[in-house]
Design a protein around this motif. Sequence first.
Motif, PDB file in Angstrom:
ATOM      1  N   HIS A   2      27.881  15.710  55.614  1.00 30.63           N
ATOM      2  CA  HIS A   2      26.727  16.560  55.801  1.00 30.63           C
ATOM      3  C   HIS A   2      26.576  17.118  57.213  1.00 30.63           C
ATOM      4  O   HIS A   2      26.556  18.332  57.396  1.00 30.63           O
ATOM      5  CB  HIS A   2      25.496  15.767  55.401  1.00 30.63           C
ATOM      6  N   PRO A   3      26.501  16.228  58.204  1.00 29.62           N
ATOM      7  CA  PRO A   3      26.350  16.765  59.561  1.00 29.62           C
ATOM      8  C   PRO A   3      27.551  17.609  59.976  1.00 29.62           C
ATOM      9  O   PRO A   3      27.403  18.580  60.707  1.00 29.62           O
ATOM     10  CB  PRO A   3      26.220  15.517  60.435  1.00 29.62           C
ATOM     11  N   LEU A   4      28.714  17.249  59.456  1.00 33.32           N
ATOM     12  CA  LEU A   4      29.926  17.974  59.808  1.00 33.32           C
ATOM     13  C   LEU A   4      29.837  19.420  59.333  1.00 33.32           C
ATOM     14  O   LEU A   4      30.086  20.365  60.084  1.00 33.32           O
ATOM     15  CB  LEU A   4      31.139  17.298  59.167  1.00 33.32           C
ATOM     16  N   SER A   5      29.429  19.590  58.056  1.00 38.45           N
ATOM     17  CA  SER A   5      29.409  20.939  57.499  1.00 38.45           C
ATOM     18  C   SER A   5      28.409  21.795  58.274  1.00 38.45           C
ATOM     19  O   SER A   5      28.624  22.971  58.492  1.00 38.45           O
ATOM     20  CB  SER A   5      29.038  20.897  56.033  1.00 38.45           C
ATOM     21  N   ARG A   6      27.345  21.181  58.701  1.00 39.30           N
ATOM     22  CA  ARG A   6      26.347  21.945  59.426  1.00 39.30           C
ATOM     23  C   ARG A   6      26.926  22.419  60.758  1.00 39.30           C
ATOM     24  O   ARG A   6      26.792  23.563  61.145  1.00 39.30           O
ATOM     25  CB  ARG A   6      25.125  21.070  59.670  1.00 39.30           C
ATOM     26  N   LEU A 256      27.799  24.220  49.900  1.00 35.80           N
ATOM     27  CA  LEU A 256      27.530  24.881  51.177  1.00 35.80           C
ATOM     28  C   LEU A 256      28.518  24.436  52.238  1.00 35.80           C
ATOM     29  O   LEU A 256      28.963  25.229  53.073  1.00 35.80           O
ATOM     30  CB  LEU A 256      26.107  24.559  51.643  1.00 35.80           C
ATOM     31  N   GLY A 257      28.870  23.146  52.160  1.00 34.69           N
ATOM     32  CA  GLY A 257      29.810  22.635  53.142  1.00 34.69           C
ATOM     33  C   GLY A 257      31.178  23.280  53.029  1.00 34.69           C
ATOM     34  O   GLY A 257      31.935  23.328  53.997  1.00 34.69           O
ATOM     35  N   ALA A 258      31.481  23.817  51.833  1.00 33.64           N
ATOM     36  CA  ALA A 258      32.791  24.433  51.635  1.00 33.64           C
ATOM     37  C   ALA A 258      32.846  25.847  52.192  1.00 33.64           C
ATOM     38  O   ALA A 258      33.930  26.403  52.358  1.00 33.64           O
ATOM     39  CB  ALA A 258      33.123  24.460  50.134  1.00 33.64           C
ATOM     40  N   VAL A 259      31.682  26.423  52.472  1.00 36.23           N
ATOM     41  CA  VAL A 259      31.657  27.837  52.861  1.00 36.23           C
ATOM     42  C   VAL A 259      32.445  28.141  54.140  1.00 36.23           C
ATOM     43  O   VAL A 259      33.268  29.065  54.153  1.00 36.23           O
ATOM     44  CB  VAL A 259      30.199  28.345  52.968  1.00 36.23           C
ATOM     45  N   PRO A 260      32.236  27.387  55.230  1.00 35.67           N
ATOM     46  CA  PRO A 260      32.968  27.748  56.451  1.00 35.67           C
ATOM     47  C   PRO A 260      34.477  27.735  56.271  1.00 35.67           C
ATOM     48  O   PRO A 260      35.176  28.665  56.727  1.00 35.67           O
ATOM     49  CB  PRO A 260      32.532  26.667  57.448  1.00 35.67           C
TER      50      PRO A 260
ATOM     51  N   PRO B 213      28.853  28.781  41.065  1.00 40.95           N
ATOM     52  CA  PRO B 213      29.346  29.719  42.093  1.00 40.95           C
ATOM     53  C   PRO B 213      30.696  30.325  41.736  1.00 40.95           C
ATOM     54  O   PRO B 213      30.888  31.539  41.897  1.00 40.95           O
ATOM     55  CB  PRO B 213      29.433  28.868  43.362  1.00 40.95           C
ATOM     56  N   LEU B 214      31.603  29.507  41.204  1.00 42.91           N
ATOM     57  CA  LEU B 214      32.921  30.024  40.825  1.00 42.91           C
ATOM     58  C   LEU B 214      32.802  31.012  39.671  1.00 42.91           C
ATOM     59  O   LEU B 214      33.432  32.079  39.662  1.00 42.91           O
ATOM     60  CB  LEU B 214      33.831  28.848  40.446  1.00 42.91           C
ATOM     61  N   LEU B 215      31.950  30.672  38.693  1.00 37.65           N
ATOM     62  CA  LEU B 215      31.771  31.561  37.540  1.00 37.65           C
ATOM     63  C   LEU B 215      31.171  32.895  37.974  1.00 37.65           C
ATOM     64  O   LEU B 215      31.563  33.954  37.499  1.00 37.65           O
ATOM     65  CB  LEU B 215      30.877  30.887  36.493  1.00 37.65           C
ATOM     66  N   PHE B 216      30.199  32.844  38.884  1.00 38.58           N
ATOM     67  CA  PHE B 216      29.579  34.087  39.362  1.00 38.58           C
ATOM     68  C   PHE B 216      30.610  34.936  40.099  1.00 38.58           C
ATOM     69  O   PHE B 216      30.640  36.149  39.960  1.00 38.58           O
ATOM     70  CB  PHE B 216      28.386  33.773  40.286  1.00 38.58           C
ATOM     71  N   LEU B 217      31.449  34.286  40.884  1.00 39.60           N
ATOM     72  CA  LEU B 217      32.455  35.041  41.635  1.00 39.60           C
ATOM     73  C   LEU B 217      33.442  35.711  40.677  1.00 39.60           C
ATOM     74  O   LEU B 217      33.756  36.897  40.800  1.00 39.60           O
ATOM     75  CB  LEU B 217      33.189  34.111  42.602  1.00 39.60           C
ATOM     76  N   MET B 218      33.906  34.934  39.674  1.00 42.03           N
ATOM     77  CA  MET B 218      34.892  35.496  38.753  1.00 42.03           C
ATOM     78  C   MET B 218      34.312  36.636  37.938  1.00 42.03           C
ATOM     79  O   MET B 218      34.954  37.675  37.752  1.00 42.03           O
ATOM     80  CB  MET B 218      35.428  34.412  37.826  1.00 42.03           C
ATOM     81  N   SER B 219      33.080  36.454  37.455  1.00 41.88           N
ATOM     82  CA  SER B 219      32.505  37.538  36.654  1.00 41.88           C
ATOM     83  C   SER B 219      32.230  38.753  37.528  1.00 41.88           C
ATOM     84  O   SER B 219      32.265  39.887  37.048  1.00 41.88           O
ATOM     85  CB  SER B 219      31.244  37.066  35.933  1.00 41.88           C
TER      86      SER B 219
END
Lengths: 292, 398
Positions: A2-6, A256-260, B213-219
Amino acid sequence: MHPLSRRELLAVVGAAALPVPAARAQLPASVYDEAYAILYDATRCIGCRACARRCRRVKATLPDVGEIDGIRFDQPRDLSHRNLTVIQLCDGGPAPPPSAPGARRWSFLKRNCMHCNAPACVSACPVAALRKTDRGPVVYYEERCIGCRYCMLACPYNVPRYEWLDRAPRVRKCDLNGGCVQACPVGALVDGTRKGLIAEAHRRIEREPRRYLDHVYGEFEGGGTSYLILSAIPLERFGLPRLPPTAPGSYAEPILGAVPGWVAGLALFLGALHRLQKRPSGVEGAVREGEP
Amino acid sequence: MSVGAIQGLPSTERRRPRVSNVRLAMSGLVVIAFGLAGYRFWGGLGAATNLTDSMPWGLWIGFDMLCGIALAAGGFVLAGAVHIFGLRRYEPFVRPAIVTALLGYLLAIIGLLMDLGRPWAIWHPLIMWQPHSVMFEVAWCVMLYTTVLFLEFLPIVFERFGLTGALRVMRRVMIVFIVAGIVLSTVHQSSLGSLFVMMEHRLHPLWFTPLLPLLFLMSSLAVGVAMVIFEAILSGMIFGHRFPMRLLGDLARALPLILSLYVGLRLMDLNGRGELHRLLDNSLETWAFILEMVVGVLLPGVLLLSPEVRYNRLRLFGCSIMVIVGVVMNRLNVSLLGLLASSSGYLPRWIEILVSGGVVAGGLLVLSVMNHHLPIVPAALADSRGAGSAHMKAEAQS
């Protein structure tokens, strides 16, 4: 994670850490052991609604007028922008709950914000207009709110309510000021530290196992709450959710953490792909840059 | 949101009155929407909408916001295909797609301004950060990508006014905007799905999944392609632009691929969560789900496998409409129908519908004006009736 992703997110956006009240979804519940909490013993409640009247006064809400035989009453039925706390009655149904054979089959329930340890509303709010304070309550800051109402959809207890007919509407909910506790004439409400109240609740169950379900609602639900409920009948019958002991936001946080990482990886990939289109100079097929 | 069905270009005297009437009706709708917007701000959301505490999001989020953004996906899909993946043949579609995307985003923002309880505070996410919130991510994506779209749109304006210096500068840096636009779009399209990941307790299990999120992106990829095809054929019907059928049919090959992966993902997800049995229920949700999947995914996905469909203008047009309708249904199912059972009920009020209609009509009017005055469709494809053909021919020579 958690803190990492932020930290990653902040780094990617390129901004210094701004004063953000961290959503405490991943913190252990014990953080709030010493925080302020309220214990509601539904078996002691007489349904007099003194708590709701005190709440009206403290929070300056208008009565929720209903009419019976032409006479107007303050007749709150459900939480609303006016009813920040409400007493509901539930007929417990045909059979007594198995774990409490001697318990009565009906119950009052005082509903209000549960003041979660890991509040979904706090993690949903885009501008930190809702915050879990160290002292226990989840507090709403009107001046930050943009009115997206995501908190209302995120809350598993359907607590936040909206001032639909207001030109500058607010989200309304209990702020755990404790006025109701002082108003209760029968001691159905007590306040104290969360840890102390949980211990007290278990003592009561142990002392009178036939009076209570062996369950302190709010001890673990959704990561624990600062409003704890003791009852003779399962609170699911009032529509309170049966929640796992994890924080409700726990799907959104890893996403959300995957976004960056996604942003960095995709940008590099696309950039590389673009460069790979280039041919040796002089070749007519070279990619012209930036033709929109 | 298509290339203006209301192009009022007075090409021949015979055509003029009919087209003007359409334009007049749409202008009327926009005026009415403005009036109703005033009412909404005067009386509050509750006066103008059927929103309640148990259904706090309605048509303005479900349609204006979610569908508006999804249908704008053509911008990043085409920019990526042409400028990153090097499929230069499709270049003629890029400008129309970017213009549509920009308008789609602007319309979504207008819808958002209508829907926010405190729209004057819309800028708060700029300085009041809460990076754990999906909504915060959405807010930043809307702001950044609208900016990027505007920058991608600017060269069209520069070209129109002959600002060759500015144009040259823009061309040099454009690839940065294009990459940024694609990255932001993927994040934004998916984050609109992530919004609903927090609603497990409300959203019907046919639509709730951590994979949203993946489904929204694919569609959005599928509907991006479909929108480009739809617009090209429609503008061909209205303005007489000649997008080669060969090109459109080739582009449509992307659809069965995306749609088949999408079907697999949805089934995999339903099975993985143990909700597959719900497809046999006789409930409103199940029928809505089946309609969404059959009309929007299975039917066009299978039909487009056949070259007789892909390279036939009308059939391809029909398939692209099916994909668009399917994605619109999907967004409305996730944001409205899937939440109905856990609420006290919701049907959009006429005011909500008229305001949404006015927003769309306004977008189409702006698009028709732009089509008239800006070099959006390459000159080679614009026929003599076509709008602004003089500029476009100038462009083709440069």
